[in-house]
Design a protein around this motif. Structure first.
Motif, mmCIF file in Angstrom:
data_model
loop_
_atom_site.group_PDB
_atom_site.id
_atom_site.type_symbol
_atom_site.label_atom_id
_atom_site.label_comp_id
_atom_site.label_asym_id
_atom_site.label_seq_id
_atom_site.Cartn_x
_atom_site.Cartn_y
_atom_site.Cartn_z
ATOM 1 N N HIS A 83 8.922 5.410 -1.910
ATOM 2 C CA HIS A 83 9.142 6.385 -2.985
ATOM 3 C C HIS A 83 8.055 7.457 -2.968
ATOM 4 N N ALA A 84 6.807 7.044 -2.786
ATOM 5 C CA ALA A 84 5.701 8.006 -2.805
ATOM 6 C C ALA A 84 5.802 8.993 -1.651
ATOM 7 N N PHE A 85 6.124 8.505 -0.455
ATOM 8 C CA PHE A 85 6.209 9.402 0.697
ATOM 9 C C PHE A 85 7.408 10.345 0.590
ATOM 10 N N ASN A 86 8.496 9.867 -0.002
ATOM 11 C CA ASN A 86 9.640 10.760 -0.232
ATOM 12 C C ASN A 86 9.269 11.882 -1.186
ATOM 13 N N ARG A 87 8.501 11.535 -2.229
ATOM 14 C CA ARG A 87 8.062 12.553 -3.175
ATOM 15 C C ARG A 87 7.047 13.510 -2.558
ATOM 16 N N LEU A 88 6.189 12.978 -1.694
ATOM 17 C CA LEU A 88 5.166 13.815 -1.076
ATOM 18 C C LEU A 88 5.762 14.835 -0.108
ATOM 19 N N ARG A 89 6.956 14.545 0.411
ATOM 20 C CA ARG A 89 7.623 15.536 1.260
ATOM 21 C C ARG A 89 7.951 16.798 0.472
ATOM 22 N N ARG A 98 -0.088 10.491 -4.034
ATOM 23 C CA ARG A 98 -1.039 10.028 -3.018
ATOM 24 C C ARG A 98 -1.687 8.727 -3.466
ATOM 25 N N VAL A 99 -2.045 8.664 -4.749
ATOM 26 C CA VAL A 99 -2.624 7.430 -5.300
ATOM 27 C C VAL A 99 -1.606 6.296 -5.234
ATOM 28 N N VAL A 100 -0.349 6.584 -5.563
ATOM 29 C CA VAL A 100 0.701 5.569 -5.512
ATOM 30 C C VAL A 100 0.869 5.041 -4.090
ATOM 31 N N ALA A 101 0.915 5.946 -3.122
ATOM 32 C CA ALA A 101 1.079 5.538 -1.723
ATOM 33 C C ALA A 101 -0.101 4.686 -1.261
ATOM 34 N N ALA A 102 -1.326 5.121 -1.598
ATOM 35 C CA ALA A 102 -2.519 4.367 -1.203
ATOM 36 C C ALA A 102 -2.538 2.987 -1.857
ATOM 37 N N SER A 103 -2.147 2.922 -3.129
ATOM 38 C CA SER A 103 -2.116 1.642 -3.837
ATOM 39 C C SER A 103 -1.096 0.702 -3.210
ATOM 40 N N GLY A 104 0.066 1.246 -2.867
ATOM 41 C CA GLY A 104 1.095 0.427 -2.230
ATOM 42 C C GLY A 104 0.639 -0.121 -0.886
ATOM 43 N N ILE A 105 -0.013 0.720 -0.090
ATOM 44 C CA ILE A 105 -0.503 0.286 1.226
ATOM 45 C C ILE A 105 -1.585 -0.782 1.063
ATOM 46 N N LEU A 309 6.126 2.810 -14.047
ATOM 47 C CA LEU A 309 5.031 3.189 -13.153
ATOM 48 C C LEU A 309 4.317 4.434 -13.663
ATOM 49 N N ALA A 310 5.083 5.427 -14.124
ATOM 50 C CA ALA A 310 4.479 6.667 -14.631
ATOM 51 C C ALA A 310 3.598 6.385 -15.839
ATOM 52 N N LEU A 311 4.078 5.557 -16.774
ATOM 53 C CA LEU A 311 3.288 5.220 -17.956
ATOM 54 C C LEU A 311 2.067 4.384 -17.575
ATOM 55 N N PHE A 312 2.224 3.515 -16.586
ATOM 56 C CA PHE A 312 1.108 2.702 -16.112
ATOM 57 C C PHE A 312 -0.008 3.602 -15.590
ATOM 58 N N LEU A 313 0.363 4.646 -14.857
ATOM 59 C CA LEU A 313 -0.636 5.569 -14.316
ATOM 60 C C LEU A 313 -1.277 6.406 -15.421
ATOM 61 N N ILE A 314 -0.484 6.802 -16.418
ATOM 62 C CA ILE A 314 -1.036 7.579 -17.536
ATOM 63 C C ILE A 314 -2.092 6.767 -18.276
ATOM 64 N N TYR A 315 -1.815 5.481 -18.493
ATOM 65 C CA TYR A 315 -2.726 4.602 -19.228
ATOM 66 C C TYR A 315 -3.511 3.697 -18.279
#
Length: 335
Positions: A83-89, A98-105, A309-315
């Motif tokens: 999902h993160a890489f699709n959005r980063l395109r 970028r944070v989401v992709a790094a966290s997933g990896i 996920l979005a709310l998790f990142l906000i908080y």
């Protein structure tokens, strides 16, 4: 122990909502969940005959969840990365993805280490790490259930009928450039609210349609929304067009500038999106209630996961603190 952890999370959520002046429904939901969790924890300690059966069932459920935790987290990590890489395109400058992709990896790498340890290494240190990951999984599951409960509450909230402005948040057009199903639900919810105002003897609110133009669209989303409302019988003098925004934050920012007053504001969005919409409105100093429209069933699973996920990142700072307390409590309990 898990019950007390849930209780602490709910108490923290309650005080955070109290400080940020969130809706009464949200604060009451957090407080009731906290009381339920602490009550369940007390029952577990006392182990009365009836409660013992419940506790036994919950313990078996917890064991099952801990067993499947690495596999669920692994699949979730893969999903996050894709999902993160699709959005980063589309948005290569996005720091969030970028944070989401790094966290997933990172999570996927840790889980691979855990599985390798199960098969060959048998390191006690890595087994301890696996235990902590199991509790991380439980934390994510518990907070996701709380999130679902709060989403459900947004569908049954009955806002006051004295609102003067209703901001309808855009969500994208259909492939043919018309009103998408999810956008239709939002517009219909706003029309329903306006009709209810008239039935209750109130002056109908002015509807602010908010949504800009994407590179692939011939017209802005707001213009399409306006045409739909006019077709449904809403008079032109009760519609304001905001056609510059490209995300939820801008929906509120640009709509706010078009309002003659900053009071008695309501916003309409999909039920899963009400919580985050309220966060953005609060960040801009907008005191607004939110009501949720229904979501197409085929889109709901993806929407809920993305919104969580979005709310998790906000908080993220609050989650980091709460999760740390939870993990320390779990460690001391199992020591």
């Amino acid at each position: 122990m898990v019950f007390y952890g849930v209780g602490m999370m709910c108490v923290g959520t309650f005080f955070y909502m109290w400080r940020n002046q969130r809706t009464r429904t949200e604060k009451n939901s957090a407080l009731l969940l906290a009381l339920f969790a602490f009550g369940a924890g007390i029952n577990q300690r006392n182990r009365y005959p009836f409660e013992a059966a419940i506790v036994q069932f919950l313990e078996k459920t917890e064991i099952f969840l801990l067993l499947i935790a690495p596999y669920v987290l692994g699949l979730s990590s893969i999903g996050l990365i894709v999902h993160a890489f699709n959005r980063l395109r589309k948005r290569p400058e996005s720091r969030k993805y970028r944070v989401v992709a790094a966290s997933g990896i990172l999570m996927l790498g840790i889980l691979m280490l855990v599985l390798i340890n199960r098969l060959w290494l048998n390191s006690s240190l890595i087994f301890s790490l696996e235990t902590m990951l199991d509790y991380v999984f439980l934390y994510l599951l518990i907070t996701f259930i709380i999130f679902l409960f709060m989403v459900l509450s947004s569908r049954v909230i009955s806002p006051s009928f004295n609102k003067s402005w209703v901001i309808i948040l855009g969500t994208g057009l259909a492939p043919d450039g018309g009103v998408s199903l999810m956008l239709k639900y939002r517009l219909d919810r706003a029309i329903q609210y306006q009709n209810n105002q008239i039935m209750q003897g109130y002056e109908p609110a002015t509807l602010v349609v908010s949504g800009g133009k994407s590179p692939d669209d011939a017209v802005s989303e707001a213009e399409v929304m306006q045409a739909y409302l006019l077709e449904k019988g809403v008079t032109a003098d009760k519609i304001i067009v905001e056609d510059q925004s490209i995300n939820t934050h801008q929906n509120f920012l640009y709509s706010q500038r078009l309002l003659k007053s900053q009071e008695k504001i309501l916003f309409v969005t999909s039920s899963y999106h009400v919580l985050r919409g309220g966060v953005y409105a609060s960040q801009l100093g907008i005191e607004a209630e939110g009501i949720g429209a229904k979501t197409p069933i085929f889109y709901l699973p993806y929407a809920l996961l993305r919104e969580y996920l979005a709310l998790f990142l906000i908080y993220r700072h609050i989650h980091a603190l709460t999760l740390s307390i939870y993990l320390i409590s779990a460690y001391l309990y199992n020591k």
